[in-house]
Design a protein around this motif. Structure first.
Motif, PDB file in Angstrom:
ATOM      1  N   ILE A  33       0.845  -1.188   0.000  1.00 41.07           N
ATOM      2  CA  ILE A  33       0.000   0.000   0.000  1.00 41.07           C
ATOM      3  C   ILE A  33       0.879   1.236   0.000  1.00 41.07           C
ATOM      4  CG2 ILE A  33      -1.655   1.368   1.323  1.00 41.07           C
ATOM      5  CD1 ILE A  33      -2.979  -1.156   2.251  1.00 41.07           C
ATOM      6  N   ARG A  34       0.572   2.172  -0.897  1.00 47.23           N
ATOM      7  CA  ARG A  34       1.308   3.433  -0.983  1.00 47.23           C
ATOM      8  C   ARG A  34       0.402   4.559  -0.496  1.00 47.23           C
ATOM      9  NH1 ARG A  34       4.214   3.708  -6.788  1.00 47.23           N
ATOM     10  NH2 ARG A  34       5.723   4.938  -5.583  1.00 47.23           N
ATOM     11  N   LYS A  35       0.980   5.494   0.263  1.00 48.27           N
ATOM     12  CA  LYS A  35       0.191   6.551   0.900  1.00 48.27           C
ATOM     13  C   LYS A  35       0.056   7.775  -0.002  1.00 48.27           C
ATOM     14  CE  LYS A  35       2.822   6.651   4.473  1.00 48.27           C
ATOM     15  NZ  LYS A  35       3.454   7.080   5.739  1.00 48.27           N
ATOM     16  N   SER A  36      -1.177   8.209  -0.140  1.00 53.07           N
ATOM     17  CA  SER A  36      -1.503   9.434  -0.854  1.00 53.07           C
ATOM     18  C   SER A  36      -2.392  10.283   0.044  1.00 53.07           C
ATOM     19  CB  SER A  36      -2.207   9.097  -2.177  1.00 53.07           C
ATOM     20  OG  SER A  36      -2.465  10.251  -2.936  1.00 53.07           O
ATOM     21  N   LEU A  37      -2.787  11.446  -0.441  1.00 60.30           N
ATOM     22  CA  LEU A  37      -3.744  12.279   0.284  1.00 60.30           C
ATOM     23  C   LEU A  37      -4.450  13.190  -0.699  1.00 60.30           C
ATOM     24  CD1 LEU A  37      -2.049  15.243   2.217  1.00 60.30           C
ATOM     25  CD2 LEU A  37      -1.081  14.149   0.194  1.00 60.30           C
ATOM     26  N   LYS A  38      -5.593  13.714  -0.279  1.00 64.28           N
ATOM     27  CA  LYS A  38      -6.302  14.690  -1.096  1.00 64.28           C
ATOM     28  C   LYS A  38      -5.555  16.027  -1.021  1.00 64.28           C
ATOM     29  CE  LYS A  38      -9.446  11.503  -1.501  1.00 64.28           C
ATOM     30  NZ  LYS A  38      -9.427  10.608  -2.643  1.00 64.28           N
ATOM     31  N   TRP A  39      -5.343  16.658  -2.157  1.00 61.91           N
ATOM     32  CA  TRP A  39      -4.622  17.923  -2.200  1.00 61.91           C
ATOM     33  C   TRP A  39      -5.289  18.979  -1.324  1.00 61.91           C
ATOM     34  CZ3 TRP A  39      -0.387  20.376  -2.590  1.00 61.91           C
ATOM     35  CH2 TRP A  39      -0.330  21.730  -2.925  1.00 61.91           C
ATOM     36  N   SER A  40      -6.600  18.907  -1.179  1.00 59.24           N
ATOM     37  CA  SER A  40      -7.326  19.877  -0.351  1.00 59.24           C
ATOM     38  C   SER A  40      -6.842  19.880   1.097  1.00 59.24           C
ATOM     39  CB  SER A  40      -8.830  19.593  -0.391  1.00 59.24           C
ATOM     40  OG  SER A  40      -9.102  18.273   0.077  1.00 59.24           O
ATOM     41  N   VAL A  52       6.100  22.978  -6.409  1.00 58.49           N
ATOM     42  CA  VAL A  52       7.245  22.082  -6.203  1.00 58.49           C
ATOM     43  C   VAL A  52       7.617  22.025  -4.726  1.00 58.49           C
ATOM     44  CG1 VAL A  52       9.703  21.716  -6.676  1.00 58.49           C
ATOM     45  CG2 VAL A  52       8.180  22.446  -8.514  1.00 58.49           C
ATOM     46  N   GLU A  53       7.676  23.171  -4.067  1.00 55.37           N
ATOM     47  CA  GLU A  53       8.010  23.214  -2.645  1.00 55.37           C
ATOM     48  C   GLU A  53       6.993  22.431  -1.814  1.00 55.37           C
ATOM     49  OE1 GLU A  53      10.228  27.595  -2.469  1.00 55.37           O
ATOM     50  OE2 GLU A  53       8.053  27.422  -2.138  1.00 55.37           O
ATOM     51  N   ALA A  54       5.720  22.619  -2.136  1.00 59.38           N
ATOM     52  CA  ALA A  54       4.669  21.918  -1.396  1.00 59.38           C
ATOM     53  C   ALA A  54       4.755  20.413  -1.610  1.00 59.38           C
ATOM     54  CB  ALA A  54       3.297  22.442  -1.831  1.00 59.38           C
ATOM     55  N   PHE A  55       5.011  20.006  -2.838  1.00 66.22           N
ATOM     56  CA  PHE A  55       5.129  18.578  -3.135  1.00 66.22           C
ATOM     57  C   PHE A  55       6.313  17.961  -2.376  1.00 66.22           C
ATOM     58  CE2 PHE A  55       2.747  17.747  -7.389  1.00 66.22           C
ATOM     59  CZ  PHE A  55       1.607  18.306  -6.851  1.00 66.22           C
ATOM     60  N   LYS A  56       7.434  18.682  -2.340  1.00 62.63           N
ATOM     61  CA  LYS A  56       8.598  18.179  -1.602  1.00 62.63           C
ATOM     62  C   LYS A  56       8.290  18.078  -0.110  1.00 62.63           C
ATOM     63  CE  LYS A  56      12.238  19.707  -4.778  1.00 62.63           C
ATOM     64  NZ  LYS A  56      13.405  20.603  -4.967  1.00 62.63           N
ATOM     65  N   LYS A  57       7.512  19.024   0.391  1.00 62.60           N
ATOM     66  CA  LYS A  57       7.135  18.992   1.804  1.00 62.60           C
ATOM     67  C   LYS A  57       6.235  17.790   2.097  1.00 62.60           C
ATOM     68  CE  LYS A  57       7.325  21.224   5.799  1.00 62.60           C
ATOM     69  NZ  LYS A  57       8.587  21.518   6.491  1.00 62.60           N
ATOM     70  N   LEU A  58       5.325  17.491   1.192  1.00 61.62           N
ATOM     71  CA  LEU A  58       4.464  16.322   1.366  1.00 61.62           C
ATOM     72  C   LEU A  58       5.275  15.034   1.342  1.00 61.62           C
ATOM     73  CD1 LEU A  58       1.338  17.301  -0.768  1.00 61.62           C
ATOM     74  CD2 LEU A  58       1.451  17.044   1.716  1.00 61.62           C
ATOM     75  N   ALA A  60       8.328  14.831   2.413  1.00 61.41           N
ATOM     76  CA  ALA A  60       8.989  14.810   3.714  1.00 61.41           C
ATOM     77  C   ALA A  60       8.033  14.378   4.822  1.00 61.41           C
ATOM     78  CB  ALA A  60       9.571  16.195   4.028  1.00 61.41           C
ATOM     79  N   CYS A  61       6.741  14.658   4.646  1.00 59.42           N
ATOM     80  CA  CYS A  61       5.737  14.252   5.632  1.00 59.42           C
ATOM     81  C   CYS A  61       5.431  12.751   5.571  1.00 59.42           C
ATOM     82  CB  CYS A  61       4.440  15.033   5.421  1.00 59.42           C
ATOM     83  SG  CYS A  61       4.509  16.755   5.931  1.00 59.42           S
ATOM     84  N   GLY A  62       5.844  12.097   4.497  1.00 57.32           N
ATOM     85  CA  GLY A  62       5.647  10.653   4.413  1.00 57.32           C
ATOM     86  C   GLY A  62       4.702  10.175   3.326  1.00 57.32           C
ATOM     87  N   LYS A 265      -9.638  16.306   7.533  1.00 57.38           N
ATOM     88  CA  LYS A 265      -9.597  17.761   7.500  1.00 57.38           C
ATOM     89  C   LYS A 265      -8.190  18.267   7.181  1.00 57.38           C
ATOM     90  CE  LYS A 265      -8.731  18.266  12.464  1.00 57.38           C
ATOM     91  NZ  LYS A 265      -9.237  18.841  13.739  1.00 57.38           N
ATOM     92  N   ALA A 266      -8.123  19.487   6.689  1.00 53.63           N
ATOM     93  CA  ALA A 266      -6.842  20.101   6.371  1.00 53.63           C
ATOM     94  C   ALA A 266      -6.123  20.514   7.652  1.00 53.63           C
ATOM     95  CB  ALA A 266      -7.057  21.313   5.468  1.00 53.63           C
ATOM     96  N   GLY A 267      -4.810  20.749   7.529  1.00 56.85           N
ATOM     97  CA  GLY A 267      -4.034  21.175   8.687  1.00 56.85           C
ATOM     98  C   GLY A 267      -2.639  21.596   8.295  1.00 56.85           C
ATOM     99  N   ASP A 268      -1.813  21.913   9.294  1.00 53.45           N
ATOM    100  CA  ASP A 268      -0.444  22.338   9.019  1.00 53.45           C
ATOM    101  C   ASP A 268       0.443  21.125   8.734  1.00 53.45           C
ATOM    102  OD1 ASP A 268       0.105  21.186  11.512  1.00 53.45           O
ATOM    103  OD2 ASP A 268       0.164  23.109  12.566  1.00 53.45           O
ATOM    104  N   TRP A 269       1.729  21.395   8.486  1.00 55.82           N
ATOM    105  CA  TRP A 269       2.629  20.313   8.088  1.00 55.82           C
ATOM    106  C   TRP A 269       2.831  19.288   9.197  1.00 55.82           C
ATOM    107  CZ3 TRP A 269       2.761  20.066   3.202  1.00 55.82           C
ATOM    108  CH2 TRP A 269       2.762  21.219   2.413  1.00 55.82           C
ATOM    109  N   GLU A 270       2.891  19.747  10.426  1.00 54.31           N
ATOM    110  CA  GLU A 270       3.045  18.806  11.548  1.00 54.31           C
ATOM    111  C   GLU A 270       1.846  17.874  11.627  1.00 54.31           C
ATOM    112  OE1 GLU A 270       3.801  18.857  16.409  1.00 54.31           O
ATOM    113  OE2 GLU A 270       3.570  20.740  15.301  1.00 54.31           O
ATOM    114  N   TYR A 271       0.667  18.444  11.444  1.00 51.25           N
ATOM    115  CA  TYR A 271      -0.560  17.640  11.457  1.00 51.25           C
ATOM    116  C   TYR A 271      -0.570  16.638  10.301  1.00 51.25           C
ATOM    117  CZ  TYR A 271      -5.446  16.652  10.210  1.00 51.25           C
ATOM    118  OH  TYR A 271      -6.622  16.046   9.847  1.00 51.25           O
ATOM    119  N   LEU A 272      -0.174  17.067   9.105  1.00 50.20           N
ATOM    120  CA  LEU A 272      -0.171  16.171   7.956  1.00 50.20           C
ATOM    121  C   LEU A 272       0.827  15.030   8.139  1.00 50.20           C
ATOM    122  CD1 LEU A 272      -0.441  18.787   5.068  1.00 50.20           C
ATOM    123  CD2 LEU A 272      -2.255  17.305   5.954  1.00 50.20           C
TER     124      LEU A 272
END
Length: 285
Positions: A33-40, A52-58, A60-62, A265-272
């Protein structure tokens, strides 16, 4: 063994025993299983970043993938080339899209293909002013029509189980998919949505291999009963009423491999990042 060799051997053995273990045991679905998420979920956190920065951050979040929305009024892909470039540079895969209603499916399939996705999530309408049989027949015919275009583009149309009370049981969903009769129209199985009226592992069992992708969210029946139905989604992943071990057992029976997208629900990077870790736990990654 002479004394010098004995001392060398015992010293090496002692060091090996005292050294911290770096091995991590694989989970039941590690590599499957590979982890994804809704962009929202990430849009607010990423508002001051380039894509690009946001994608790299995601990454890093896993997360390994992301699913943008093509819903009318919520379209997040305004420049397909920018999304393709960001995916390539960051390594974050656009695994699919949230396509919305059955109207305009062909255009959504084309855009999904253009940005690199292999599936489009679709919600079927339930116009309650007309007979249910007509709604069923119209939906089957529309999905058969869309399946031909999906086949040409290599993009699967995946029906999601939602709260509009159409396809309200696992047997209804399974029968619907079978009547459409195309490998290009299958199910995007939302593990949390049916908890309002059903049991997650029973849906997994009945749908079987019709479930091509997963949406991952929690639902707590006690909170829903006391505070309102939508409040059931407010519980953190892994802390509600879903029997995740039983769901995993059913997924294992069909040797499930593929994507699972967080839809909370949406949240900050720590939450994601925390959501990604919770996915690891409930899916045993």
């Amino acid at each position: 063994m002479n004394r010098r060799h004995f001392l060398q051997h015992t010293t090496a053995l002692s060091a090996a025993l005292l050294a911290p273990s770096t091995s991590v045991s694989a989970g039941q679905f590690t590599g499957k299983i590979r982890k994804s998420l809704k962009w929202s979920m990430a849009q607010k956190a990423a508002k001051d970043m380039t894509l690009v920065e946001a994608f790299k951050k995601l990454r890093a979040c896993g997360y390994e993938g992301v699913e943008p929305s093509l819903l009318a009024g919520h379209v997040t892909v305004k420049n397909a080339e920018e999304w393709v470039a960001a995916s390539k540079e960051s390594g974050l895969i656009i695994d699919g899209t949230v396509g919305g209603r059955s109207e305009g499916l062909e255009a959504g399939i084309d855009l999904t293909k253009k940005i690199g996705g292999d599936s489009m999530l679709v919600v079927l309408a339930y116009p309650q002013e007309q007979p249910l049989q007509k709604t069923w027949d119209d939906a089957v015919a529309r999905m058969k029509e869309a399946a031909r275009h999906a086949d040409k583009q290599g993009v699967k149309v995946l029906i999601e189980n939602v709260w509009n009370t159409f396809l309200i049981s696992a047997y209804d969903m399974a029968r619907f998919i079978d009547e459409v009769g195309s490998p290009w129209v299958q199910v995007h199985f939302d593990i949390g949505n049916m908890m309002r009226w059903g049991v997650a592992e029973h849906w997994a069992q009945v749908l079987g291999k019709r479930s091509v992708k997963l949406d991952v969210k929690e639902y707590d029946l006690e909170r829903a009963m006391n505070e309102g139905m939508r409040k059931g989604f407010d519980k953190p992943l892994g802390e509600g009423s879903i029997n995740w071990a039983a769901v995993r057992a059913e997924l294992a029976k069909i040797n499930y491999t593929g994507w699972a997208a967080a839809e909370v629900k949406a949240g900050d990077w720590e939450y994601l990042a925390d959501v990604a870790k919770r996915m690891d736990k409930v899916l045993d990654l």
